[in-house]
Design a protein around this motif. Structure first.
Motif, PDB file in Angstrom:
ATOM      1  N   THR A 183       0.867  -1.239  -0.261  1.00 13.99           N
ATOM      2  CA  THR A 183      -0.053   0.091  -0.267  1.00 13.99           C
ATOM      3  C   THR A 183       1.017   1.238   0.026  1.00 13.99           C
ATOM      4  O   THR A 183       2.130   1.252   0.332  1.00 13.99           O
ATOM      5  CB  THR A 183      -0.884   0.049   1.255  1.00 13.99           C
ATOM      6  OG1 THR A 183       0.048   0.228   2.474  1.00 13.99           O
ATOM      7  CG2 THR A 183      -1.645  -1.184   1.475  1.00 13.99           C
ATOM      8  N   TYR A 184       0.238   2.387  -0.328  1.00 16.08           N
ATOM      9  CA  TYR A 184       0.911   3.796  -0.069  1.00 16.08           C
ATOM     10  C   TYR A 184       0.080   4.667   0.390  1.00 16.08           C
ATOM     11  O   TYR A 184      -1.191   4.566   0.355  1.00 16.08           O
ATOM     12  CB  TYR A 184       1.529   4.281  -1.509  1.00 16.08           C
ATOM     13  CG  TYR A 184       0.518   4.848  -2.423  1.00 16.08           C
ATOM     14  CD1 TYR A 184       0.379   6.088  -2.500  1.00 16.08           C
ATOM     15  CD2 TYR A 184      -0.317   4.064  -3.080  1.00 16.08           C
ATOM     16  CE1 TYR A 184      -0.611   6.643  -3.466  1.00 16.08           C
ATOM     17  CE2 TYR A 184      -1.398   4.377  -3.942  1.00 16.08           C
ATOM     18  CZ  TYR A 184      -1.237   5.877  -4.297  1.00 16.08           C
ATOM     19  OH  TYR A 184      -2.221   6.301  -4.824  1.00 16.08           O
ATOM     20  N   THR A 185       0.669   5.761   1.207  1.00 14.71           N
ATOM     21  CA  THR A 185       0.005   6.433   1.822  1.00 14.71           C
ATOM     22  C   THR A 185      -0.541   7.788   0.870  1.00 14.71           C
ATOM     23  O   THR A 185       0.189   8.434   0.163  1.00 14.71           O
ATOM     24  CB  THR A 185       0.937   7.439   2.948  1.00 14.71           C
ATOM     25  OG1 THR A 185       1.081   6.241   3.832  1.00 14.71           O
ATOM     26  CG2 THR A 185      -0.133   8.289   3.890  1.00 14.71           C
ATOM     27  N   CYS A 186      -1.827   7.857   1.018  1.00 16.34           N
ATOM     28  CA  CYS A 186      -2.445   8.925  -0.011  1.00 16.34           C
ATOM     29  C   CYS A 186      -3.938   9.228   0.623  1.00 16.34           C
ATOM     30  O   CYS A 186      -4.666   8.615   1.135  1.00 16.34           O
ATOM     31  CB  CYS A 186      -2.986   8.001  -1.306  1.00 16.34           C
ATOM     32  SG  CYS A 186      -3.663   9.206  -2.618  1.00 16.34           S
ATOM     33  N   ALA A 187      -4.106  10.687   0.774  1.00 15.20           N
ATOM     34  CA  ALA A 187      -5.218  11.334   1.204  1.00 15.20           C
ATOM     35  C   ALA A 187      -5.497  10.721   2.803  1.00 15.20           C
ATOM     36  O   ALA A 187      -6.717  10.798   2.947  1.00 15.20           O
ATOM     37  CB  ALA A 187      -6.197  11.057   0.255  1.00 15.20           C
ATOM     38  N   GLY A 188      -4.296  10.580   3.358  1.00 16.56           N
ATOM     39  CA  GLY A 188      -4.382  10.151   4.793  1.00 16.56           C
ATOM     40  C   GLY A 188      -5.004   8.675   5.153  1.00 16.56           C
ATOM     41  O   GLY A 188      -5.240   8.427   6.233  1.00 16.56           O
TER      42      GLY A 188
END
Length: 411
Positions: free
Chosen positions: A285-290
């Motif tokens: 996963t990656y961090t996007c929009a919190g």
């Protein structure tokens, strides 16, 4: 007088019999066939030459009693096979390998005819591979591999199983070890990973040529600018490296890279360096929009096509079937590590125990067939190059995404 006349007649009959026997001796029979020489040209990946030559040899041995063959191999990239072939269909290869996203254009241009023995090919191949080789409900090519996708390679000496669930966590671990994690942002194929599971969409219109694209959307819960900012954050990490596939392998060999996103074609080379420490898994996963967003992927297959303009279409079809047979797909896996499209070969214990294939199958839950038109590639690569460099122009992210969407959807 009767006896000499009888002898004369007997001699004449004997001579006639000899002449008839001699005539029959000079007439071809099934046991003494006159072989036609069949000349076939085959296009394939440069890395496949040794494998293909072995397959050609077995093909010629199998059909030795039916014809003589002159099979010429020519290296040709599978990614742009369509463009080269359509430039000169009559002068192109009889049999050729190509990526499945080209099948619609090749069929529409008359470069491919529907497969005659469609039922047998369908029943022997994975459903996803059959779909990839078809236009509508018609099969136009022979499925060869079902592994044209990407996933995560990682060195087990540097990451835990918990680490590999999150790209941001992996970057932290790699930075502490002063090592690098690689991904190729020069290729729009890989960049799809960030947009694919966000609700932002890209794909082909009904005309099969032009694209639709909502990557610049401001209405979606995850906006295009959220993705762009996430990419900037990743690029800012001292552990991130924007590298091509060749540079990725070079980094593995010199020890600077401990993880990266690539495909099964590099499995053998990576295992040679990392040995038992080679790990493979779905993308993190990656961090996007919190929030944590599962990275997506394009999937696809390699196919074998038969040129509709071949001078020997029946023999070209036989060779295509031979190249894609269960036995030769198993051989391809053994020698090249490529995942079979044949059901029996794909379900074999040897294939199922491959870490790279297992990772690809796991990632397939978050992938979709690559179906985009030619206008997709350059605008996305231009955008991602800006992100990889930290947005050096300072242009607004929304403006860059609007430019991307305009280019991708251009008619």
């Amino acid at each position: 007088m009767k006896r000499p006349l009888f002898l004369l007649m007997l001699s004449a009959c004997f001579l006639a019999l000899l002449a008839a026997c001699d005539s029959r001796a000079q007439t071809p029979t099934d046991s003494q066939p006159v072989h036609e020489t069949i000349s076939l040209t085959v296009w394939g990946a440069e890395e496949d030459e040794a494998l293909l030559q072995e397959i050609f040899a077995s093909f010629q041995s199998h059909y030795a009693g039916q014809a003589s063959f002159q099979i010429t191999y020519q290296p040709q990239s599978e990614s742009n096979c369509k463009d080269v072939l359509l430039g000169d269909l009559e002068g192109g290869a009889d049999v050729f390998a190509f990526a499945d996203d080209q099948v619609s254009a090749l069929a529409a241009a008359g470069g491919l005819d529907p497969i005659e023995d469609e039922a047998a090919i369908r029943s022997a191949s994975l459903p996803a591979a059959v779909e990839a080789a078809s236009v509508g409900n018609t099969l136009y090519a022979y499925p060869l591999t079902a592994d044209n996708g990407y996933f995560l390679y990682y060195n087990k000496a540097y990451f835990t199983q918990q680490d590999i669930q999150s790209l941001n966590q992996m970057l932290e671990a790699a930075a502490q070890a002063e090592k690098l994690i690689s991904m190729d942002w020069s290729s729009a194929w890989y960049v799809y990973a960030f947009f694919g599971n966000t609700g932002l969409e890209v794909g082909l219109n009904e005309d099969g040529l032009t694209n639709y694209c909502t990557w610049n959307s401001t209405d979606n819960p995850i906006r295009g600018t959220h993705v762009a900012q996430a990419m900037l954050d990743i690029a800012a990490s001292p552990a991130f490296a924007n590298l091509t596939d060749t540079e990725f392998l070079a980094g593995i060999r010199d020890g600077s890279i401990v993880a990266g996103i690539s495909g099964v074609w590099n499995a053998v080379a990576i295992e040679e360096v990392w040995g038992d420490n080679m790990g493979a898994a779905k993308l993190p996963t990656y961090t996007c929009a919190g929030q944590q967003v599962q990275m997506a992927s394009f999937s696809g297959c390699k196919l074998i096509g038969v040129n509709a303009y071949s001078q020997h279409p029946d023999w070209a079809a036989r060779l295509a079937e031979w190249i894609t047979s269960e036995e030769n797909q198993r051989l391809r896996f053994e020698l090249r590590g490529q995942g079979p499209a044949n059901i029996n070969a794909a379900n074999s214990q040897q294939v199922q125990s491959s870490p790279a294939i297992a990772a690809l199958l796991e990632q397939s839950n978050y992938s979709q067939l690559q179906r985009v038109g030619g206008k997709f590639w350059d605008p996305v690569s231009e955008f991602s190059a800006s992100m990889a460099q930290g947005n050096p122009s300072g242009a607004s992210l929304q403006a860059q995404l609007d430019r991307l969407a305009e280019g991708v959807t251009q008619r």
